[in-house]
Design a protein around this motif. Structure first.
Motif, PDB file in Angstrom:
ATOM      1  N   GLU A   1       0.994  -1.378   0.052  1.00 21.61           N
ATOM      2  CA  GLU A   1       0.136  -0.029   0.008  1.00 21.61           C
ATOM      3  C   GLU A   1       0.912   1.310  -0.102  1.00 21.61           C
ATOM      4  N   PHE A   2       1.977   1.302   0.785  1.00 19.58           N
ATOM      5  CA  PHE A   2       2.757   2.265   0.846  1.00 19.58           C
ATOM      6  C   PHE A   2       3.649   2.773  -0.336  1.00 19.58           C
ATOM      7  N   ASN A   3       3.828   1.726  -1.048  1.00 20.46           N
ATOM      8  CA  ASN A   3       4.499   1.692  -2.485  1.00 20.46           C
ATOM      9  C   ASN A   3       3.611   2.561  -3.351  1.00 20.46           C
ATOM     10  N   LYS A   4       2.341   2.620  -3.100  1.00 18.41           N
ATOM     11  CA  LYS A   4       1.364   3.559  -3.829  1.00 18.41           C
ATOM     12  C   LYS A   4       1.102   4.912  -3.422  1.00 18.41           C
ATOM     13  N   ARG A   5       1.137   5.039  -1.917  1.00 17.68           N
ATOM     14  CA  ARG A   5       0.820   6.268  -1.672  1.00 17.68           C
ATOM     15  C   ARG A   5       1.223   6.084   0.012  1.00 17.68           C
ATOM     16  N   LYS A   6       1.265   7.295   0.517  1.00 18.37           N
ATOM     17  CA  LYS A   6       1.862   7.582   1.972  1.00 18.37           C
ATOM     18  C   LYS A   6       0.802   8.469   2.805  1.00 18.37           C
ATOM     19  N   PRO A   7       0.874   7.882   4.073  1.00 18.92           N
ATOM     20  CA  PRO A   7      -0.463   8.706   4.999  1.00 18.92           C
ATOM     21  C   PRO A   7       0.048   9.770   5.277  1.00 18.92           C
ATOM     22  N   LEU A   8      -0.767  10.901   5.746  1.00 15.62           N
ATOM     23  CA  LEU A   8      -0.582  12.041   6.081  1.00 15.62           C
ATOM     24  C   LEU A   8       0.273  11.738   7.814  1.00 15.62           C
ATOM     25  N   GLU A   9      -0.341  10.937   8.601  1.00 18.75           N
ATOM     26  CA  GLU A   9       0.019  10.592   9.914  1.00 18.75           C
ATOM     27  C   GLU A   9       0.013   9.058  10.075  1.00 18.75           C
ATOM     28  N   TYR A  10       1.093   8.880  10.689  1.00 21.30           N
ATOM     29  CA  TYR A  10       1.341   7.407  11.154  1.00 21.30           C
ATOM     30  C   TYR A  10       1.327   7.343  12.485  1.00 21.30           C
ATOM     31  N   ASN A  11       0.595   6.389  13.421  1.00 20.48           N
ATOM     32  CA  ASN A  11       0.844   6.329  14.613  1.00 20.48           C
ATOM     33  C   ASN A  11       0.911   5.242  15.214  1.00 20.48           C
ATOM     34  N   VAL A  12       2.271   4.867  15.859  1.00 18.79           N
ATOM     35  CA  VAL A  12       2.413   3.589  16.417  1.00 18.79           C
ATOM     36  C   VAL A  12       2.318   3.294  17.967  1.00 18.79           C
ATOM     37  N   TYR A  13       1.653   2.401  18.386  1.00 16.01           N
ATOM     38  CA  TYR A  13       1.584   2.066  19.807  1.00 16.01           C
ATOM     39  C   TYR A  13       2.074   0.764  20.100  1.00 16.01           C
ATOM     40  N   CYS A  14       2.937   0.402  21.008  1.00 15.11           N
ATOM     41  CA  CYS A  14       3.073  -0.856  21.274  1.00 15.11           C
ATOM     42  C   CYS A  14       3.468  -1.114  22.803  1.00 15.11           C
ATOM     43  N   GLY A  15       2.558  -1.506  23.428  1.00 14.76           N
ATOM     44  CA  GLY A  15       2.652  -1.493  25.157  1.00 14.76           C
ATOM     45  C   GLY A  15       2.147  -3.038  25.598  1.00 14.76           C
ATOM     46  N   SER A  16       2.893  -3.588  26.633  1.00 12.94           N
ATOM     47  CA  SER A  16       2.691  -4.766  27.236  1.00 12.94           C
ATOM     48  C   SER A  16       3.136  -4.761  28.610  1.00 12.94           C
ATOM     49  N   TYR A  17       2.864  -5.729  29.239  1.00 13.76           N
ATOM     50  CA  TYR A  17       3.475  -5.810  30.637  1.00 13.76           C
ATOM     51  C   TYR A  17       4.537  -6.675  30.687  1.00 13.76           C
ATOM     52  N   LEU A  18       5.812  -6.207  31.172  1.00 12.92           N
ATOM     53  CA  LEU A  18       7.130  -6.978  31.208  1.00 12.92           C
ATOM     54  C   LEU A  18       6.834  -8.249  32.110  1.00 12.92           C
ATOM     55  N   PRO A  19       6.521  -8.207  33.344  1.00  9.26           N
ATOM     56  CA  PRO A  19       6.297  -9.648  33.934  1.00  9.26           C
ATOM     57  C   PRO A  19       5.857 -10.728  33.463  1.00  9.26           C
ATOM     58  N   ASP A  20       4.656 -10.130  32.425  1.00 12.70           N
ATOM     59  CA  ASP A  20       3.864 -11.382  31.712  1.00 12.70           C
ATOM     60  C   ASP A  20       4.797 -11.815  30.672  1.00 12.70           C
TER      61      ASP A  20
END
Length: 303
Positions: free
Chosen positions: A127-146
């Motif tokens: 998809e990105f080879n055809k177009r690019k987003p205006l905004e790109y937000n990444v969130y990655c969260g988890s609990y280390l003890p798990d």
């Protein structure tokens, strides 16, 4: 196939499973430092560099991240392809000389970032080879003890800064696949800190702001979220996509399912190993060699 592994931990075991799926007769050796280590069926333990067998097809470097640099330094004289687990290193000290030596010896290298083989990332790459987003937000969260429920999280390398612990290193995948999708950013701002009550001395939260010609990128990583989330929000000119990497699903702001299919994360390790072996067979440069891994590390460290 004959393979040497340096660092026989949980990630190495994933790679072993993938190797044996592709070649059930593979000979696998593990360079160990402790005679009391638990042995693994089908793996031959060795305890000295002098015991490393001849005619290796490649070497997997999967010991603690803090040991990667000196391990690669030690191994390059063998002139054997290197499959290096992420993060590549924990700092940039001495990297230029090492890169020159690897280039001089023409050693094939690959930095293992298995999420490049996630079906959603594959879909977004097209998809990105055809177009690019205006905004790109990444969130990655988890609990280390798990992460490793059968062990004390406080004793794991992730908890210890000196061993290469820190959420920005453990979750460097998000930086890597962002650069894979969008390329090198024009500018980078970052922040890493320890905010939670977790008994660790490594960073448990990191934020990145990356500026591209067509896109603004925001990346948030943390160790303290008890309900795991691994997602991307894409703001296009005409819609918004909500990308869930855990569910392997993309849904638009109009509730249209853009992409969805059954998925097991194990598949990414198998696809990654198959890709690497194909590069070995064809003697072709990998898409994430050590030079590209250094670029990702520079973003991670903002250096």
């Amino acid at each position: 196939m004959k393979v040497l592994i340096v660092g026989l931990g949980s990630i190495a075991n994933k790679h072993i499973v993938s190797i044996l799926k592709l070649d059930p007769h593979a000979e696998i050796y593990a360079l160990r430092h402790n005679f009391n280590n638990i042995t693994k069926e089908g793996v031959t333990d060795i305890y000295s560099i002098n015991e490393i067998p001849a005619h290796l097809d490649f070497i997997i470097v999967s010991n603690p991240s803090s040991e990667h640099f000196k391990t690669v330094q030690l191994l390059i004289d063998l002139n054997v392809p290197l499959f290096i687990e992420k993060p590549l290193f924990i700092n940039l000290k001495g990297h230029q000389e090492l890169l020159k030596e690897i280039a001089r010896k023409n050693i094939l290298t690959y930095v293992a970032c298995n999420l490049r083989f996630h079906p959603i990332i594959t879909y977004l790459k097209e998809e990105f080879n055809k177009r690019k987003p205006l905004e790109y937000n990444v969130y990655c969260g988890s609990y280390l003890p798990d992460w490793r429920p059968n062990s004390d999280y406080r004793e794991n390398y992730s908890a210890k800064k000196e061993l290469g612990g820190g959420v920005h290193f453990d979750l460097i995948h998000e930086i890597d696949y962002t650069m894979y999708l969008l390329g090198n950013p024009l500018t980078v701002q970052s922040y890493q800190s320890k905010k939670s009550p977790l008994e660790i001395d490594s960073a448990d939260v990191a934020h990145y702001v990356l500026e591209y010609e067509q896109s603004s990128v925001f990346i948030t990583l943390n160790y303290y979220r008890k309900t795991p989330k691994r997602a991307i929000e894409l703001v296009w000119e005409d819609s918004v996509w909500y990308v869930d990497l855990l569910k392997n699903e993309i849904v638009s702001s109009g509730n249209e399912i853009i992409f969805s299919q059954p998925f097991n994360i194990v598949e990414t390790y198998d696809l990654q190993m198959a890709y690497f072996l194909k590069c070995l067979e064809n003697k072709s440069v990998t898409m994430n060699d050590i030079e590209e891994g250094i670029k990702t590390l520079k973003i991670c460290l903002n250096e």
